[in-house]
Design a protein around this motif. Structure first.
Motif, mmCIF file in Angstrom:
data_model
loop_
_atom_site.group_PDB
_atom_site.id
_atom_site.type_symbol
_atom_site.label_atom_id
_atom_site.label_comp_id
_atom_site.label_asym_id
_atom_site.label_seq_id
_atom_site.Cartn_x
_atom_site.Cartn_y
_atom_site.Cartn_z
ATOM 1 N N LYS A 1 0.834 -1.196 0.000
ATOM 2 C CA LYS A 1 0.000 0.000 0.000
ATOM 3 C C LYS A 1 0.871 1.248 0.000
ATOM 4 O O LYS A 1 0.636 2.194 -0.748
ATOM 5 C CB LYS A 1 -0.908 -0.016 1.230
ATOM 6 N N PHE B 1 2.455 1.880 -3.231
ATOM 7 C CA PHE B 1 1.480 2.469 -4.145
ATOM 8 C C PHE B 1 1.244 3.943 -3.842
ATOM 9 O O PHE B 1 1.284 4.792 -4.729
ATOM 10 C CB PHE B 1 0.168 1.700 -4.085
ATOM 11 N N LEU B 2 1.001 4.232 -2.566
ATOM 12 C CA LEU B 2 0.679 5.610 -2.192
ATOM 13 C C LEU B 2 1.825 6.549 -2.522
ATOM 14 O O LEU B 2 1.628 7.732 -2.754
ATOM 15 C CB LEU B 2 0.332 5.695 -0.704
ATOM 16 N N SER C 1 -6.390 -8.980 4.338
ATOM 17 C CA SER C 1 -7.123 -8.623 5.552
ATOM 18 C C SER C 1 -8.087 -9.732 5.929
ATOM 19 O O SER C 1 -8.198 -10.109 7.090
ATOM 20 C CB SER C 1 -7.905 -7.331 5.353
ATOM 21 N N ILE D 1 -15.390 1.109 -6.526
ATOM 22 C CA ILE D 1 -14.168 0.763 -5.787
ATOM 23 C C ILE D 1 -14.066 -0.738 -5.592
ATOM 24 O O ILE D 1 -14.881 -1.360 -4.918
ATOM 25 C CB ILE D 1 -14.105 1.491 -4.429
ATOM 26 N N HIS D 2 -13.056 -1.275 -6.193
ATOM 27 C CA HIS D 2 -12.738 -2.683 -6.156
ATOM 28 C C HIS D 2 -12.415 -3.120 -4.735
ATOM 29 O O HIS D 2 -11.614 -2.491 -4.081
ATOM 30 C CB HIS D 2 -11.482 -2.827 -7.008
ATOM 31 N N GLY D 3 -13.051 -4.169 -4.288
ATOM 32 C CA GLY D 3 -12.605 -4.759 -3.027
ATOM 33 C C GLY D 3 -13.292 -4.247 -1.781
ATOM 34 O O GLY D 3 -13.139 -4.830 -0.717
ATOM 35 N N ALA E 1 -9.740 -2.542 6.727
ATOM 36 C CA ALA E 1 -9.354 -2.928 5.367
ATOM 37 C C ALA E 1 -10.074 -2.031 4.355
ATOM 38 O O ALA E 1 -9.488 -1.605 3.356
ATOM 39 C CB ALA E 1 -9.709 -4.391 5.113
ATOM 40 N N ASP E 2 -11.347 -1.733 4.619
ATOM 41 C CA ASP E 2 -12.094 -0.842 3.725
ATOM 42 C C ASP E 2 -11.431 0.532 3.671
ATOM 43 O O ASP E 2 -11.372 1.170 2.621
ATOM 44 C CB ASP E 2 -13.548 -0.697 4.205
ATOM 45 N N SER F 1 -8.249 1.189 4.176
ATOM 46 C CA SER F 1 -7.019 1.077 3.377
ATOM 47 C C SER F 1 -7.347 1.136 1.894
ATOM 48 O O SER F 1 -6.687 1.819 1.115
ATOM 49 C CB SER F 1 -6.320 -0.251 3.663
ATOM 50 N N ILE F 2 -8.366 0.396 1.526
ATOM 51 C CA ILE F 2 -8.755 0.348 0.120
ATOM 52 C C ILE F 2 -9.219 1.725 -0.345
ATOM 53 O O ILE F 2 -8.865 2.189 -1.431
ATOM 54 C CB ILE F 2 -9.849 -0.722 -0.087
ATOM 55 N N LEU G 1 -8.274 4.585 0.829
ATOM 56 C CA LEU G 1 -7.080 5.428 0.695
ATOM 57 C C LEU G 1 -6.392 5.186 -0.642
ATOM 58 O O LEU G 1 -5.988 6.124 -1.335
ATOM 59 C CB LEU G 1 -6.091 5.118 1.825
ATOM 60 N N VAL G 2 -6.239 3.914 -0.979
ATOM 61 C CA VAL G 2 -5.582 3.571 -2.234
ATOM 62 C C VAL G 2 -6.386 4.126 -3.409
ATOM 63 O O VAL G 2 -5.852 4.713 -4.336
ATOM 64 C CB VAL G 2 -5.423 2.040 -2.352
ATOM 65 N N TYR G 3 -7.693 3.988 -3.315
ATOM 66 C CA TYR G 3 -8.549 4.454 -4.403
ATOM 67 C C TYR G 3 -8.461 5.966 -4.560
ATOM 68 O O TYR G 3 -8.378 6.481 -5.675
ATOM 69 C CB TYR G 3 -9.996 4.048 -4.135
ATOM 70 N N GLN H 1 -6.026 7.881 -3.728
ATOM 71 C CA GLN H 1 -4.718 8.171 -4.286
ATOM 72 C C GLN H 1 -4.719 7.900 -5.794
ATOM 73 O O GLN H 1 -4.229 8.689 -6.581
ATOM 74 C CB GLN H 1 -3.671 7.290 -3.593
ATOM 75 N N HIS H 2 -5.311 6.803 -6.147
ATOM 76 C CA HIS H 2 -5.470 6.422 -7.545
ATOM 77 C C HIS H 2 -6.125 7.566 -8.320
ATOM 78 O O HIS H 2 -5.642 8.007 -9.348
ATOM 79 C CB HIS H 2 -6.339 5.159 -7.597
ATOM 80 N N ILE I 1 -3.857 10.541 -8.707
ATOM 81 C CA ILE I 1 -2.819 10.293 -9.705
ATOM 82 C C ILE I 1 -3.425 10.402 -11.106
ATOM 83 O O ILE I 1 -2.867 11.022 -11.998
ATOM 84 C CB ILE I 1 -2.172 8.905 -9.514
#
Lengths: 458, 628
Positions: A116, A119-120, A140, B578-580, B609-610, B612-613, B615-617, B619-620, B623
């Motif tokens: 993660k 990626f970030l 998880s 959002i995947h996942g 976990a949601d 984290s996902i 956050l990644v999304y 950021q995605h 970008i």
């Protein structure tokens, strides 16, 4: 930019003699330097590897001989400072290294967190975003299910009990605060608070000492092999050791003739107890007497009970069944290469719902099934390799330690004569740490408790 | 046909505790504000208990005051008793509570409203909102007056489809037999708002002449009362006592024998009642082993004989209320002036609001107070203040104002409401605040005056005083760091007197003050006094030094929390994409639409976990935007 430093064991368990503890974050290098005897890692070039020793800060003992790779940001996997500590001493040592790092203030990485961060920080390509999210979800979920499966029922029961005690204490303080005129309950005193925190603190210390998870983590699952003479106990022992890269350790403080073998069976660390005894006399019961052997059995986490396929069931076998009644065991019916004389129906009846595996150790048959049965008993389900076993365990211990610290802070506040509503902040924190262990973080419980415990309102 | 009744910046519907703060704040910020109320004589009416403040709630009043609001000022002018609660406990949980003179409170509030520049108050019943292109543009009254505005704040309390319940008696009504608001509620429902039913209740009022106080215990006020508002000058008034008595087995017998007659226990399906102020029949049923319950007798004012019977909130028939009172010491001959009753009313499910209290569905429409599912005057006032601020801010082009959980109890409350919703009338409790050591009543001004001043609500004069106080606090802390106290006989005499162990070595005054048993005043006796500073500064210095370690720890937690609050969720996020994400998380996130990842993490059912996902999304997305 993340400000904390994360760590985890990055190599799959039981799949190699070398294990790597990885750190990532701003303090990765300075933190490692503090526990590393060798070159000053703060001064070394990026992307270099160094020999040295990891030192236990408190006792100054050498925890492990290691090779340490230092990689400075940004040319690293996470684009943060990264340190990788290569350990050689097997599971026990690598766990110890991880614990030392955690004690120094690094945080245990969440599932998939290195990826993660990579990626970030833009290290991983945009197109991989979905893969990263999948990874986090998968890891998880796995971590959660493993954590739940590994959670001993007794442990979670005990933690729930401790939490409830803390919750009642906190609710008591809260009712004094929010309903100062409510006269149904005496004002919580420093003494009452001291007693309660001491009580829970003692239980947590005990838990930390003997909790099954902690014990397994440090020592492996205490495993005894039993059976009548000549059923194949030493063959079983040797097979497990040969198949699974054993680490032979001398336990300090024990006599030299009791040597314990550590093996990793599909991610389950086993400590084969009293193996010297088995080797020398072929029979633990014969060697140390029935009473003592019962005691050894009681202290075992897992018993491998070997029967001979080529022999009839006799009273002594039934006696052994009795002796292990209520314990965790697997019945191994060995010597299936010979003719059947054993009454399988009767064995099935005696074993109840315990697993039965048939093997021919000489022909190397049934060993996979046995290993699977061992793993199943522990995880109640097959688990593929990964660092999850460690993570869940270490996480529990880490949280227990934080809970212990929380109570110590509370006790310090009590001794200083701090107002109880301030002391209570630390008690609440402890309650939350314990909640994380059993996956209960609902913050509304306190208010529910308050209104079910006391009759409040204007 | 409607007629054009004028154009305003902000319209406030209702003039209760939420409405007056909303109207006042918006007007002070420069918005031309109209306040519509059903009855001009009922501005800031207290339909239930005659008191303001108490744990958590009292801190809210101070917070309102720090922001420039009025509740504190008005109660300081109309109190009949003042008590500081929890004085034996730590500074974080001390709180002021006042018994109010209800009619005086209303009179003072009305006068303030009438004299406020930019604020028009008018009697009128709003039937409908004017919605154009999905945006709220004004209101229409039952007399067909159409008022236009850029923002409308609904603060209708328990009036929406209110229904009074007393035994088998049921009738449509606002509190205390006021007119009920039916059409507006229906209008909101038609606009697609999710509405739920809540219930609350009030006890009977009795005539003071008929009470035998000799059978009760006196509950006097503080000898040296403190005040809610920093604008209040010292003003001693004669305080009135409250009185304490108890229910007993006979009272409980009467209740048990008549439970079937209670509006709440007669089996009819009813709105969700408040755990936080249960009726006496609730208490008897749920805690049937408790031999007695406290009953406080509280005067409702100086010029009235009405006495509020706190602890006896009920929806039993009037006849049973008479029976019940007869069993209670001191109330044997009590004459009921108004019987107790329960009231059921419509509530907007608060997760439909942004943290600014603007509705997600209709821009320009705000709701505040009991309509959002809270209970209590202070909770209502705090929301009213924030709705008023945000409505005005939007119009004059200022940033929205969202108080975070480390800034104010008001922030904790609004975050709870819009993030988690509430299943029963929401009451603030100190335990709802994670950082209550930071949310003290003594530092409300330190936390919020600056903000109130920037918004234009706090006066220059008040702000200058605040800046001066801040400087004095910092100066005094610096001074105490420099002063060394030596273990002289004089010093040790003071130490022993205070119950502390004798000093053996020299110590800085600053460090000595850290000892729990030594207050600022005690340390002050060992050193040269600072004549420049007043008791408020001393209190502040004492607390900041004494609890430094704990405050630091809390601040560290706050820093971690704020890092997540700073991670904003883009307004156009599509959670289905959002995947996942777990299905439950998607559902909850779509409903709440959190503004930050921090807020998302507090939604029940959204796990780490949601997050984290998410956050990644996010950021995605950022970008992707840079790439484009």
């Amino acid at each position: 930019m993340e400000t904390d430093t994360i760590t985890a064991i990055s190599t799959p368990i039981g799949e190699g003699a070398i294990a790597i503890v990885r750190l990532s974050g701003p303090q990765a290098i300075s933190l490692t330097t503090e526990i590393f005897k060798g070159k000053n890692l703060n001064d070394v070039d990026s992307h270099t590897i160094h020999y040295g020793k990891i030192i236990e800060p408190e006792t100054k003992e050498i925890a492990e001989e290691v090779m340490v790779s230092v990689m400075r940001a940004p040319k690293t996997f996470t684009r943060e400072d990264v340190v990788e500590i290569n350990c050689h001493g097997g599971m026990v040592a690598v766990n110890r290294v991880l614990e030392i790092i955690l004690a120094k203030g690094a945080r245990l990485a969440e599932p998939g967190e290195f990826t993660k961060r990579a990626f970030l920080h833009g290290r991983i390509d945009l197109s991989q975003a979905e893969a990263v999210m999948d990874l986090i979800r998968a890891k998880s979920d796995k971590a959660m299910s493993v954590a739940l499966k590994q959670m001993d029922g007794r442990l979670s029961g005990l933690i729930q009990k401790l939490r409830q005690e803390l919750l009642e204490t906190v609710a008591h303080v809260e009712v004094n605060i929010d309903y100062p005129e409510y006269d149904d309950v005496e004002e919580m005193s420093h003494n009452m608070m001291r007693e309660k925190t001491k009580e829970v603190h003692a239980e947590i210390i005990e838990l930390l000492g003997v909790a099954k998870q902690g014990k397994i983590l440090r020592e492996g699952l205490a495993t005894a092999i039993i059976g009548r003479p000549n059923v194949g106990k030493s063959s079983l022992m040797n097979t497990l050791v040969q198949e699974n890269k054993a680490i032979v350790t001398e336990i300090p403080g024990t006599t030299r003739d009791i040597i314990e073998e550590y093996v990793n069976v599909r991610g389950v660390p086993l400590r084969l107890v009293d193996t010297a005894g088995i080797r020398e006399t072929e029979d633990i019961v014969e060697r140390i007497g029935v009473e003592r052997s019962r005691k050894v059995l009681k202290e075992s986490d897992l018993i491998l009970f070997v029967l001979n396929y080529n022999d009839e069931l006799i009273d002594e076998d039934i006696m052994l069944f009795d002796a292990i009644d209520g314990l965790e065991y697997i019945v191994i019916i060995n010597k299936t290469d010979l003719d059947q004389k054993l009454d399988m129906d009767k064995v099935r009846k005696l074993a109840g719902n315990k697993p039965i595996v048939t093997t021919s150790l000489i022909e190397e048959e049934g060993i996979d099934e046995l290993e699977k049965a061992i793993a199943d008993t522990f995880f109640a389900g097959e688990i593929d390799t990964g660092d999850m076993t460690y993570v869940s365990n270490i996480r529990h211990i880490q949280l227990l330690k934080q809970a212990k610290q929380g109570l110590e802070d509370a006790m310090e506040g009590i001794e200083l004569g701090m107002p109880l509503d301030i002391v209570q902040i630390d008690v609440t924190r402890t309650w939350e740490f314990l909640g994380e262990i059993i996956g209960d973080t609902a913050s509304d419980s306190l208010i529910d408790q308050l209104f079910s415990q006391f009759c409040l309102g204007k | 046909m409607t007629f054009d009744a004028g154009k305003y910046d902000v319209i406030v519907i209702g003039a209760g505790h939420a409405g007056v703060e909303a109207g006042f704040a918006a007007a002070r910020m420069g918005a031309k504000t109209l306040m519509l109320t059903l009855n001009l004589d009922m501005i800031a009416f207290m339909p239930c208990n005659p008191s303001i403040g108490g744990p958590a709630k009292g801190i809210v009043v101070r917070e309102i005051d720090a922001l420039g609001g009025i509740m504190g000022k008005v109660i300081d002018k109309s109190y009949i008793q003042m008590r500081m609660l929890n004085t034996g406990k730590g500074p974080a949980v001390q709180a002021l509570r006042a018994q109010a003179d209800k009619p005086v409170y209303m009179k003072e509030m009305k006068r303030l409203m009438e004299n406020e520049e930019n604020l028009t108050i008018r009697q009128g019943m709003v039937d409908e909102l004017i919605i154009e292109d999905g945006i709220c543009k004004g209101v229409v009254t039952e007399s067909k007056a159409a008022y236009y505005a850029d923002a409308v704040i609904v603060t209708t309390g328990t009036f929406m489809r209110g229904k009074v319940l007393m035994g088998h008696l049921e009738y449509e009504s606002g509190p205390n037999n006021q007119r009920v608001s039916v059409n507006l509620s229906k209008n909101l429902e038609d606009l697609g708002f999710e509405i739920t039913r809540f219930k609350t209740g009030t006890p009977p009022r009795v005539n003071s002449h008929s009470v035998d106080y000799s059978k009760t215990e006196i509950q006097p006020g503080d000898e040296n009362p403190k005040y809610f508002s920093h604008d209040t000058a010292e003003q001693m008034v004669e305080q009135l006592p409250c009185w304490l008595t108890y229910t007993n087995e006979f009272t409980h017998g009467v209740i048990n024998n008549n439970l079937g007659l209670s509006a709440m226990y007669s089996g009819a399906k009813r709105g969700t009642g408040a755990r936080y102020c249960p009726s006496i029949e609730d208490k008897i049923v749920r805690f049937n082993d408790k031999p007695r319950h406290q009953i406080f007798l509280e005067p409702e004012g100086r010029d009235t004989e009405e006495v509020y019977v706190q602890g006896l909130s009920t929806s039993l028939p009037e006849s049973v209320q008479h029976e019940m009172l007869k069993t209670i010491p001191g109330l044997e001959n009590a004459q009921i002036m108004r019987p107790g009753y329960a009231i059921e009313y419509d509530v907007i499910v608060p997760t439909q609001l942004w943290p600014t209290l603007e509705t997600k569905k209709i821009p320009g429409l705000y709701t505040a107070g009991q309509i959002n599912g809270t209970s209590g005057y202070e909770e209502a006032a705090g929301q009213g203040m924030m709705a008023g601020i945000n409505a005005a801010a939007k119009i004059i082009g200022k940033d929205p104002v969202i108080l975070d959980r480390s800034q104010a109890y008001i922030g904790v409350m609004i975050d709870d409401l819009v993030t988690k919703g509430t299943n029963d009338p929401y009451r603030l409790l100190t335990s709802r605040a994670e950082y209550r050591l930071l949310l003290r009543h003594d530092n409300a001004d330190m936390r919020l005056t600056e903000l109130g001043y920037d918004l234009g609500i706090v006066s220059d004069d008040r702000y200058n005083k605040f800046v001066e106080k801040k400087q004095f606090v910092e100066g005094e802390k610096k001074r105490l760091r420099k002063i060394v106290i030596k273990p002289t006989d004089e010093v040790n005499e003071v130490m022993e007197e205070a119950g502390a162990t004798r000093l053996k070595e020299a110590i800085k005054a600053y460090d000595l003050l850290k000892r729990p048993e030594l207050s600022y005043d005690i340390v002050d006796r060992m050193i040269e006094s600072n004549s420049e500073i007043d008791s408020e500064v001393k209190e502040q210095v004492g607390i900041q030094i004494k609890y430094e370690g704990y405050i630091k720890k809390a601040n560290e937690q706050v820093d971690r929390m704020l890092k997540m609050e700073d991670k904003k969720v883009p307004a156009d996020i599509d959670y289905d994409d959002i995947h996942g994400l777990a299905t439950e998380a998607v559902e909850k996130l779509k409903k709440v639409r959190p503004l930050s990842v921090g807020q998302a993490s507090r939604i029940s059912g959204v796990n780490p976990a949601d997050i984290s996902i998410l956050l990644v999304y996010i950021q995605h997305g950022s970008i992707a935007r840079i790439a484009n």
